[in-house]
Write an enzyme that holds these catalytic residues in place. Structure first.
Site, PDB file in Angstrom:
ATOM      1  N   HIS A 164     -35.655 -59.229 -30.069  1.00  0.00           N
ATOM      2  CA  HIS A 164     -34.900 -58.017 -29.763  1.00  0.00           C
ATOM      3  C   HIS A 164     -34.834 -57.724 -28.266  1.00  0.00           C
ATOM      4  CE1 HIS A 164     -32.561 -54.809 -31.227  1.00  0.00           C
ATOM      5  NE2 HIS A 164     -33.241 -54.560 -32.331  1.00  0.00           N
ATOM      6  N   ARG A 165     -35.607 -58.450 -27.450  1.00  0.00           N
ATOM      7  CA  ARG A 165     -35.450 -58.314 -26.002  1.00  0.00           C
ATOM      8  C   ARG A 165     -34.153 -58.951 -25.542  1.00  0.00           C
ATOM      9  NH1 ARG A 165     -40.693 -61.359 -23.956  1.00  0.00           N
ATOM     10  NH2 ARG A 165     -39.744 -62.835 -25.428  1.00  0.00           N
TER      11      ARG A 165
END
Length: 460
Positions: free
Chosen positions: A431-432
């Site tokens: 999700h980064r």
């Protein structure tokens, strides 16, 4: 002149390797680049070529020993004017007299699949890769002991361990038989080519213990030897590497997982038609084949999923190529070899590459190079009858797609309920690097292609 050869870094900064077997013995004359040992790293089983031409003076480690990089493993007696392989200038071990007055060799930069550089050639010479995958059995490890190099008579090995006389088995199996006081020549082998496995040894031991116990009035023990209530397996090799990598991935990259269930009946019908075409003759075509192609097409529209978070340089690296990893369950544990530049391959070539990758992994011949450099992965959990899961990212990658089992289910089709072939896709992403919208669009694209392969014409 006596020269020591220290265990080199066999790629990817690995810190240790296990000696599986020696291909030479004390007193043997070897040539430059001749295979002298087979070792197991945390990623693969590889052959170790000789960096010298000379005579084997001493083998410092026994099969089954786990040796740290930089430790001496073999000593050679070489002519005073013999050349050596050039050393790695970065991180090389210091040259000069060793602990016992022998000259030690600087560490090689990487000997996997290559030998030492032949003087005057300017490049390493390739050797044909031709080794069988050993069956590595769990055993208790012993502390690694380094023997000093000195002149003394060489003790003769027991007849059981002589290569010409002993039955086909692996070093851990021979050690198990020795611990159980069994004669391996009496144990029938059930493995390929009569190879004696750990199960063969344990079964033979149980078969001969039960009559002995009955003769002495003692109760027979079922399943294990008397007193054995648990089995302890050393954490090493692929299992150790996989555990460390999964922990690092799970606690470094914030995982998010999405699911999509798709009617793939049209894809299966397409596979049936492709099998009759000349360009696919002899090729294995499965839902994984089309799923891999769908992933490659979807990445063109969603490049964020083919990227890497570079923590050291605080950069997001987006790859303009795709090295497609395929998770493979092997006897040595989970590996994820990858197909280099898979995005450039037409479907027949991709199908051929997938088949070759699976066969190489099952045979235990996957090289460290084939396990490195992946950019995105697929795990085919459907082959185990599993519908969906939450795959853990392969370290350094932004996404992994889980391919579930194909099920025949009632499904809405053209306004009616019909039995259709259905599959569930599971996408985990970092999700980064990948926002929810990007991950969702990628998964929707993969699903759309599998639900209607003709949709690919609208995406390229």
């Amino acid at each position: 002149m006596i020269k020591e050869f220290r265990l080199p870094d066999l790629g990817e900064g690995l810190t240790e390797s296990e000696i599986l077997s020696w291909k030479v013995d004390v007193g043997d004359t070897v040539s430059l680049n001749q295979v002298i040992a087979e070792v197991e790293t945390a990623k693969a089983v590889v052959e170790l070529p000789s960096p010298f031409a000379g005579v084997i003076k001493e083998l410092h480690e026994q099969p089954g020993s786990v040796v740290e990089v930089g430790k001496p493993i073999v000593s050679f007696e070489v002519p005073d004017d013999a050349g050596t392989a050039p050393s790695d200038p970065a991180g090389a071990l210091p040259a000069g007299p060793g602990e016992h007055g022998v000259e030690t060799q600087k560490r090689e930069p990487n000997l996997v699949g290559y030998g030492a550089v032949v003087e005057g050639s300017g490049r390493p010479t390739r050797r044909p890769r031709n080794f069988a995958a050993p069956v590595v059995e769990p055993v208790q490890t012993r502390p690694v002991q380094t023997r000093p190099v000195e002149t003394r008579p060489v003790e003769s090995a027991p007849a059981e361990s002589a290569p010409a006389d002993r039955p086909r088995s692996t070093p851990p199996v021979r050690k198990l038989a020795k611990d159980l006081s069994l004669d391996l020549t009496q144990v029938p082998g059930s493995g390929p080519g009569g190879l004696i496995t750990r199960e063969d040894v344990l079964g033979f031991a149980r078969h001969h213990e039960e009559p002995a116990a009955a003769q002495h009035g003692a109760p027979a023990v079922s399943g294990t030897r008397q007193g054995e209530r648990e089995t302890r397996t050393p954490i090493k090799g692929v299992r150790k590497y996989t555990a460390a990598a999964m922990v690092q991935s799970a606690f470094t990259a914030p995982h998010a997982t999405e699911f999509l269930t798709v009617d793939v009946t049209p894809s299966l019908e397409l596979l049936a038609r492709l099998k009759s075409r000349r360009e696919f003759t002899g090729l294995k075509l499965t839902p994984l084949t089309l799923a891999a192609k769908a992933v490659l097409v979807a990445l063109r529209r969603n490049p964020a999923l083919n990227s890497h978070w570079d923590e050291e340089h605080q950069e997001i690296v987006t790859y303009n190529y795709v090295n497609l990893g395929i998770a493979a369950a092997t006897p040595r544990g989970l590996t994820v070899p990858n197909i280099k530049d898979a995005d450039t391959m037409p479907l027949p070539q991709l199908a051929q590459a997938l088949t070759a990758l699976a066969e190489t992994a099952r045979a235990g011949k996957t090289t460290p190079a084939e396990l490195s450099g992946g950019t995105i992965s697929i795990t085919n959990i459907g082959v185990f009858g599993i519908d969906a899961g939450t795959p853990i990212l392969n370290p350094g990658e932004a996404a992994i797609l889980g391919l579930g089992a194909v099920r025949t289910l009632p499904w809405e089709w053209r306004g009616e309920v019909a039995l259709r072939q259905v599959i569930t896709l599971s996408l985990s992403f970092d999700h980064r690097l990948v926002d929810g919208e990007q991950g969702s669009r990628f998964l929707a694209d993969v699903g759309a292609i599998l639900a209607e392969p003709g949709m690919v014409l609208t995406m390229v």
